[in-house]
Design a protein around this motif. Structure first.
Motif, mmCIF file in Angstrom:
data_model
loop_
_atom_site.group_PDB
_atom_site.id
_atom_site.type_symbol
_atom_site.label_atom_id
_atom_site.label_comp_id
_atom_site.label_asym_id
_atom_site.label_seq_id
_atom_site.Cartn_x
_atom_site.Cartn_y
_atom_site.Cartn_z
ATOM 1 N N SER A 60 0.738 -1.071 -0.104
ATOM 2 C CA SER A 60 -0.084 -0.087 -0.116
ATOM 3 C C SER A 60 0.999 1.312 -0.072
ATOM 4 O O SER A 60 0.740 2.122 -0.712
ATOM 5 C CB SER A 60 -1.034 0.076 1.208
ATOM 6 O OG SER A 60 -1.724 1.215 1.282
ATOM 7 N N TRP A 61 1.926 1.340 0.712
ATOM 8 C CA TRP A 61 2.845 2.214 0.937
ATOM 9 C C TRP A 61 3.541 2.409 -0.378
ATOM 10 O O TRP A 61 3.465 3.740 -0.860
ATOM 11 C CB TRP A 61 3.920 1.878 1.784
ATOM 12 C CG TRP A 61 4.695 3.444 2.135
ATOM 13 C CD1 TRP A 61 4.600 4.504 2.789
ATOM 14 C CD2 TRP A 61 6.199 3.371 1.749
ATOM 15 N NE1 TRP A 61 5.709 5.242 2.578
ATOM 16 C CE2 TRP A 61 6.639 4.686 2.065
ATOM 17 C CE3 TRP A 61 6.969 2.447 0.922
ATOM 18 C CZ2 TRP A 61 7.737 5.122 1.750
ATOM 19 C CZ3 TRP A 61 8.336 2.896 0.612
ATOM 20 C CH2 TRP A 61 8.764 4.089 1.082
ATOM 21 N N HIS A 62 3.902 1.573 -0.936
ATOM 22 C CA HIS A 62 4.426 1.596 -2.256
ATOM 23 C C HIS A 62 3.494 2.270 -3.593
ATOM 24 O O HIS A 62 3.915 3.015 -4.467
ATOM 25 C CB HIS A 62 5.215 0.446 -2.916
ATOM 26 C CG HIS A 62 6.433 0.257 -1.978
ATOM 27 N ND1 HIS A 62 7.636 0.799 -2.266
ATOM 28 C CD2 HIS A 62 6.779 -1.054 -1.320
ATOM 29 C CE1 HIS A 62 8.514 0.410 -1.573
ATOM 30 N NE2 HIS A 62 8.251 -0.633 -1.024
ATOM 31 N N ALA A 63 2.572 1.677 -3.293
ATOM 32 C CA ALA A 63 1.241 2.136 -4.333
ATOM 33 C C ALA A 63 0.967 3.433 -4.217
ATOM 34 O O ALA A 63 0.789 4.315 -5.337
ATOM 35 C CB ALA A 63 0.018 1.361 -4.486
ATOM 36 N N GLU A 64 1.036 4.259 -3.103
ATOM 37 C CA GLU A 64 0.597 5.654 -2.784
ATOM 38 C C GLU A 64 1.815 6.460 -3.304
ATOM 39 O O GLU A 64 1.691 7.454 -3.641
ATOM 40 C CB GLU A 64 0.442 5.790 -1.175
ATOM 41 C CG GLU A 64 -0.819 5.086 -0.975
ATOM 42 C CD GLU A 64 -1.114 5.283 0.616
ATOM 43 O OE1 GLU A 64 -2.002 4.714 1.133
ATOM 44 O OE2 GLU A 64 -0.022 5.886 1.313
ATOM 45 N N ILE A 65 2.867 5.967 -3.296
ATOM 46 C CA ILE A 65 4.288 6.863 -3.729
ATOM 47 C C ILE A 65 4.151 6.910 -5.217
ATOM 48 O O ILE A 65 4.766 7.646 -5.683
ATOM 49 C CB ILE A 65 5.453 6.478 -2.966
ATOM 50 C CG1 ILE A 65 5.405 6.709 -1.672
ATOM 51 C CG2 ILE A 65 6.517 7.013 -3.479
ATOM 52 C CD1 ILE A 65 6.575 6.227 -0.585
ATOM 53 N N GLU A 66 4.264 5.697 -5.654
ATOM 54 C CA GLU A 66 4.743 5.397 -7.228
ATOM 55 C C GLU A 66 3.617 5.904 -8.051
ATOM 56 O O GLU A 66 3.805 6.607 -9.200
ATOM 57 C CB GLU A 66 4.882 3.880 -7.460
ATOM 58 C CG GLU A 66 6.111 3.243 -6.381
ATOM 59 C CD GLU A 66 7.237 2.847 -7.201
ATOM 60 O OE1 GLU A 66 7.030 2.843 -8.467
ATOM 61 O OE2 GLU A 66 7.976 2.485 -6.412
ATOM 62 N N HIS A 67 2.302 5.693 -7.788
ATOM 63 C CA HIS A 67 1.042 6.155 -8.603
ATOM 64 C C HIS A 67 1.484 5.484 -10.024
ATOM 65 O O HIS A 67 0.916 6.148 -10.891
ATOM 66 C CB HIS A 67 1.071 7.591 -8.598
ATOM 67 C CG HIS A 67 0.640 7.978 -7.049
ATOM 68 N ND1 HIS A 67 -0.738 7.862 -6.574
ATOM 69 C CD2 HIS A 67 1.066 8.719 -6.129
ATOM 70 C CE1 HIS A 67 -0.817 8.336 -5.321
ATOM 71 N NE2 HIS A 67 0.270 8.717 -5.295
#
Length: 499
Positions: free
Chosen positions: A199-206
């Motif tokens: 989830s954290w990576h998804a929010e950063i990478e977009h």
């Protein structure tokens, strides 16, 4: 370094005066408490796996009370209790379990009123009036004793060395369940951490492409993890290798229909007293974790019941009662063959076989022409195990001489489809066995049957377990040394043979 110090009773005479006081080593006790904390078991809700062990212990030893306890710093906590109501814990001093957990071997107190420590225990002085106590420690792989499996009676009694060994086996089952529970907790925590990281990576990478790539990779990892977990759990339900039995050759094979499911087929060979050996093979209805739990209960029940009375029909009757009494087993039932081997002076074995709803075994014996005669071992009757309280089981006896063999299998073999789409069936299997020529060997019998399975267009659509026994001729076995062979494989790609 010693883990405890025994202080003998200086007053003890020839009669039983009580067990010696055992003083824990402070460093060892600190490490033991750390191990208790590691398993995170204290004050957890009731668990059917541990309740089954307590119930099984009470039935096996015919006692009113059986418990599974964890010994904390200052209390004895009951993880499971059969016949003991409205009591969740006791103080550790004076304590029966508190003394038993400090010993490497089982603690047996034939009469608690003659034991200096036990006679002041609340279970002895209270309304229950416990007069007999025995316990086996629950020991981790690194040697820490977490608690005990206990049996209690209201009258003095004694138990045999075999009974003590059975009690130790129950403690080992508890330890196995705790290891599985710890592994499951670790997997849940790992999964939670993994999802939070995603989830954290998804929010950063977009970035959709990056997210899809990670999702695909994770799916593959999850698939592999499920397969690895299923494989690990499956191995705990089967013997890692068959034993070496004097005068007998053994071979086995196990193939699961899917690497992602735990199968319900099982088999084992183990020693009994008087040079006798027991063997069994069977199939639990269904697949997955629930079937695995019933398979574990089935295997340990068969082993434990055979130590008390190895008569095959009696053993299957004990399993039938255990499955019906186990609420968590639900409507699960199984089929099984249980056999008893008794060596004789001719170099062969007297074989007693009982069956409960299972396909026939096949007795192979060479005739005078060099061909192999195939005889179906099919006792008349034999109902499903765990389906009905009044189930009856059939038994037959025969002699297995040098040069002869016995093949047991689960129905995944006979239900496999041939090139014309028909099931192989018992007739097809019988025809295959009759094409063999002497000598009869357990290893080649299993190997050839595996080749038969692999030659079918779709292989086996269900799990397949094979167990073969043969009595080698003296001239074919140097120095009378007989090897045991165990090999397993899993669909879709066989893993080969382990010997």
């Amino acid at each position: 370094m010693p883990q405890q110090v025994s202080v003998p009773d200086e007053e003890a005479g020839p009669e039983y005066k009580g067990s010696p006081r055992v003083v824990p080593d402070p460093d060892v006790e600190a490490a033991r408490i750390a191990a208790v904390r590691r398993y995170d078991i204290l004050d957890t809700p009731p668990d059917g796996a541990f309740d089954r062990v307590a119930s099984l212990a009470a039935r096996l030893f015919d006692v009113p009370v059986a418990t599974v306890t964890i010994v904390d710093t200052d209390r004895i906590w009951f993880k499971a209790a059969h016949g003991l109501h409205d009591m969740a814990e006791l103080g550790r001093d004076p304590g029966l379990c508190g003394s038993a957990v400090l010993r490497d071997e089982a603690l047996v107190i034939p009469d608690t009123l003659l034991d200096d420590v036990a006679q002041s225990n609340p279970l002895v002085t209270g309304p229950m009036g416990v007069r007999f106590y025995a316990a086996a420690p629950i020991v981790t792989t690194d040697g820490h004793r977490l608690g005990t499996v206990n049996i209690l009676d209201t009258k003095p009694r004694s138990i045999t060395e075999d009974d003590a060994a059975t009690l130790a086996d129950l403690a080992a089952i508890v330890m196995d369940e705790m290891e599985l529970r710890l592994a499951a907790l670790a997997m849940v925590r790992h999964e939670q951490e993994r999802r939070a990281a995603e989830s954290w990576h998804a929010e950063i990478e977009h970035e959709r492409a990056e997210a899809e790539r990670r999702a695909r990779e994770q799916a593959e990892k999850d698939k592999a993890a499920i397969a690895a977990f299923a494989s690990t759990l499956q191995r705990t339900l089967l013997p890692p290798a068959l034993p070496v039995v004097p005068g007998l050759e053994l071979a086995c094979h196990y193939r699961t229909a899917s690497v992602h499911d735990v199968g319900g087929d099982f088999y084992d060979v183990f020693p009994l007293d008087g040079g006798r050996w027991a063997f069994f093979l069977g199939d639990v209805c269904g697949k997955g974790a629930e079937a695995a739990a019933v398979t574990s209960l089935t295997r340990y029940t068969l082993r434990a019941a055979a130590q008390i009375d190895p008569d095959p029909r009696t053993v299957l009757g004990a399993l039938n009662n255990a499955l019906l009494a186990d609420v968590s087993a639900g409507s699960r039932f199984c089929t099984a063959i249980f056999g008893l081997l008794t060596p004789d002076d001719t170099g062969g074995f007297h074989v007693a076989v009982a069956t409960g709803g299972h396909p026939p075994a096949y007795h192979l014996r060479p005739d005078e022409t060099g061909q192999v005669e195939v005889v179906a071992v099919r006792p008349k009757g034999g109902m499903l195990i765990g389906a009905l309280p009044e189930a009856q089981f059939a038994q037959v006896t025969f002699h297995m001489a040098p040069g002869e063999g016995l093949l047991l299998y689960t129905d995944g073999l006979t239900e496999a489809r041939t090139s014309d789409g028909a099931m192989l069936g018992e007739e097809g299997l019988t025809a295959f066995l009759r094409r063999r020529t002497a000598p009869v060997s357990a290893t080649t019998l299993v190997d050839d049957t595996v080749v038969l399975l692999e030659s079918l267009p779709d292989g086996a659509g269900d799990d397949v377990a094979l167990l073969a026994l043969s009595v080698p001729r003296c001239e074919t076995v140097p120095d009378q040394a007989v090897s045991a062979t165990a090999h397993t494989s899993a669909a879709p790609e066989p893993t080969g043979q382990e010997r």
